[in-house]
Design a protein around this motif. Structure first.
Motif, short mmCIF file in Angstrom:
data_model
loop_
_atom_site.label_atom_id
_atom_site.label_comp_id
_atom_site.label_asym_id
_atom_site.label_seq_id
_atom_site.Cartn_x
_atom_site.Cartn_y
_atom_site.Cartn_z
N UNK A 1 -4.29 0.00 -6.91
CA UNK A 1 -4.09 -0.36 -5.51
C UNK A 1 -2.67 -0.84 -5.27
N UNK A 2 -2.26 -0.77 -4.00
CA UNK A 2 -0.96 -1.32 -3.57
C UNK A 2 -1.17 -1.98 -2.21
N UNK A 3 -0.45 -3.04 -1.96
CA UNK A 3 -0.58 -3.75 -0.70
C UNK A 3 0.16 -3.02 0.42
N UNK A 4 -0.47 -3.00 1.60
CA UNK A 4 0.18 -2.44 2.80
C UNK A 4 -0.11 -3.36 3.97
N UNK A 5 0.74 -3.29 4.97
CA UNK A 5 0.55 -4.04 6.21
C UNK A 5 0.27 -3.05 7.34
N UNK A 6 -0.84 -3.27 8.05
CA UNK A 6 -1.25 -2.37 9.12
C UNK A 6 -0.92 -3.03 10.46
N UNK A 7 -0.15 -2.33 11.28
CA UNK A 7 0.25 -2.85 12.59
C UNK A 7 -0.07 -1.82 13.66
N UNK A 8 -1.06 -2.12 14.51
CA UNK A 8 -1.43 -1.22 15.61
C UNK A 8 -1.69 0.19 15.11
N UNK A 9 -2.46 0.29 14.03
CA UNK A 9 -2.82 1.61 13.52
C UNK A 9 -1.71 2.33 12.79
N UNK A 10 -0.66 1.62 12.37
CA UNK A 10 0.46 2.24 11.67
C UNK A 10 0.78 1.46 10.41
N UNK A 11 1.32 2.17 9.42
CA UNK A 11 1.75 1.55 8.17
C UNK A 11 3.17 2.01 7.88
N UNK A 12 4.04 1.08 7.63
CA UNK A 12 5.41 1.37 7.25
C UNK A 12 5.60 0.93 5.81
N UNK A 13 5.89 1.86 4.93
CA UNK A 13 5.95 1.52 3.51
C UNK A 13 6.77 2.53 2.73
N UNK A 14 7.31 2.10 1.61
CA UNK A 14 7.81 3.04 0.63
C UNK A 14 6.61 3.61 -0.13
N UNK A 15 6.79 4.78 -0.69
CA UNK A 15 5.70 5.41 -1.42
C UNK A 15 6.21 5.95 -2.75
N UNK A 16 5.25 6.19 -3.64
CA UNK A 16 5.50 6.91 -4.90
C UNK A 16 6.41 6.15 -5.87
N UNK A 17 6.56 4.85 -5.64
CA UNK A 17 7.29 4.02 -6.57
C UNK A 17 6.34 2.99 -7.16
#
Length: 524
Positions: free
Chosen positions: A353-369
């Motif tokens: 698992x990895x932590x993400x922040x959900x804001x109004x149905x959107x996720x802004x994150x780096x991936x694959x690292x």
């Protein structure tokens, strides 16, 4: 070589698009040329009427031609829990989902008083799970909350209709089949134009031209637009034609219903130079639509979720109509803000698992690292989607036992293929080889794996969004063909699997090129 191949494709496309009707129909629809509105429907009736239907009892064997989803297994449109063969037809336990296969009159036979030839017309008699079929009864299609019945994972539902204009009990198929059923209904009232006024249903108005109740027509037109023609329908159309010698024109010409009942009734039909219909525009009165000028967009520098420093923006998906092969997706457990990440190095049967922040149905994150979510590239098509991990060069798969979520180097086997449906905001990602195995989040031992039931937690899908880039990328060959023709372009293997990426990068071989609603074979 690439330039020559591009020219070859364009020439083939020009021949395929303008020299004949779609899907190899040549001049099959020629006599409908120039017709409009109800006159067009009558012209189509004269082309497809009097189908050479087979006996109802013998339809079983034909399903291996029309609905074979691979390995002799039969495609089911009512349940995502089944993997039937013909041995299951009318045998087994019809009190449990997945226990027995039926021949389902998607246009209930009581509506046309069990009369022939409608009774055994393969275009609307489709294989389905017996338990869900029984729950459907002869209710009209509609939209509901499933308060009377829901199939596995909320795939199909029965309840009081919530679509404006009708309040009775109705059956709601899954989003991925709504357009298919709408086009079946358009076919039925066209093929049987002069008998439909004697049929009885809340969806019909007792006429042989308009045919549908106003609410039903509005709903079916919307379903058809939101769930456009798929390769499964194109292939089934050809298979049924080989059996009963007529075609469904609403599959051959996507959006044709608009020329009869919709916004194009004053436009003359042209069987060779068909323009189709444009996608439904966003509602300017709905602040959630991306075209609202007052709603800041993800690429707006003042938007709170502007991607920076290699971040990607993902938005929640709640309908199969929003699934796009070739796009990247996150698998997310929303309540705890957890996203599926890399494979466990110690145990190969689950995903970390990895932590993400959900804001109004959107996720802004780096991936694959390290420590970030793993972006999975969607491939395949409905009933056989694939999820490709480009970092580990594997596909998500269920190849083991118990609660495994494994990896496969190939997506050719059903163990690495998935059906995807939606219930509320949840995504039901069910393995094709074992439909009871669904991707869930285990909150007790935090991980993503395959489970056959709760108490595990449901997941959601988030799709990568387009953002502005500083440099214009070199267009792929398919993008160049798309620009040249002005129509959407897709590439398939000869056995019907949609391919990701560009034709430029595919291995040498033969492929099916689809431009708009036309297909042609190309060799690389």
């Amino acid at each position: 070589m690439k330039r020559n191949l591009l020219l070859t494709i364009i020439l083939l496309v020009e021949v395929a698009v303008w020299a004949q009707g779609p899907n190899g129909t040549k001049d099959y629809y020629k006599s409908a040329n120039g017709k409009k509105g109800y006159a067009l429907k009558t012209a189509l009736y004269n082309i497809i009427k009097a189908p050479g239907v087979k006996s109802y009892k013998g339809l079983d064997e034909w399903y291996l031609k029309t609905d074979n989803k691979g390995g002799g297994h039969i495609r089911d449109r009512y349940s995502n829990k089944t993997n039937y063969t013909l041995a299951n037809m009318n045998t087994g336990d019809n009190s449990v989902e997945g226990g027995q296969l039926n021949k389902e009159h998607s246009f209930p036979k009581s509506w046309f008083h069990n009369a022939t030839p409608m009774l055994s017309d393969l275009y609307h008699v489709v294989p389905s799970d017996a338990k869900v079929n029984n729950a459907r009864s002869n209710f009209p299609f509609g939209e509901n909350k499933g308060e009377t019945f829901t199939s596995n994972g909320g795939y199909s539902k029965v309840g009081l209709c919530t679509f404006p204009g009708y309040k009775g009990k109705c059956f709601e198929p899954n989003d991925e089949w709504k357009g298919d059923f709408a086009r079946i209904y358009f076919y039925m009232v066209t093929c049987y134009e002069y008998t439909v006024k004697t049929w009885d249903s809340a969806m019909l108005d007792g006429t042989d031209d308009h045919c549908f109740s106003d609410w039903a027509l509005e709903m079916l037109l919307r379903w058809s637009k939101n769930d456009p023609v798929s390769q499964i329908e194109v292939d089934r159309n050809a298979a049924v034609e080989a059996i009963q010698d007529n075609r469904n024109p609403f599959v051959d010409y996507p959006g044709l219903e608009e020329y009869i009942w919709g916004d194009k009734t004053n436009v003359a039909f042209n069987y060779e130079d068909y323009n189709g219909v444009e996608p439904e525009p966003a509602d300017p009165d709905n602040p959630d639509t991306p075209d609202d000028p007052d709603d800041p967009q993800p690429t707006d520098p003042d938007h709170p979720l502007t991607p920076v420093d290699g971040e990607l923006l993902f938005a929640k998906v709640t309908s199969t109509a929003d699934l796009e092969p070739g796009k990247g997706y996150l698998v997310v457990y929303e309540a705890d803000g957890k996203a599926l990440a890399e494979s466990s190095t110690e145990y190969s049967e689950y995903r970390k698992i990895a932590d993400v922040t959900i804001t109004d149905g959107q996720i802004l994150t780096k991936v694959d690292e390290a420590g970030t979510p793993r972006q999975l590239i969607l491939g395949g098509a409905a009933d056989a989607y694939t999820f490709y991990d480009a970092v580990e060069n594997v596909y998500l798969a269920y190849t083991g036992s118990k609660n495994n979520l494994n990896a496969s180097e190939t997506a050719a086997d059903a163990t690495a293929q998935w059906t995807v449906s939606f219930s509320g905001g949840d995504a039901i990602i069910s393995n094709k080889a074992d439909a009871e195995r669904i991707i869930y989040y285990n909150a007790g031992a935090p991980r993503f794996a395959c489970y056959s039931s709760s108490p595990q937690q449901p997941v959601a899908l988030y799709k990568a969004q387009l953002t502005d880039t500083p440099d214009d990328p070199v267009p792929t060959m398919l993008e160049r063909v798309e620009a040249f023709t002005g129509m959407p372009v897709a590439i398939y293997t000869m056995d019907g699997r949609r391919m990701n990426g560009s034709l430029d990068t595919l291995p040498r071989g033969a492929y099916i090129l689809r431009v708009g609603n036309r297909t042609t074979k190309v060799v690389k």
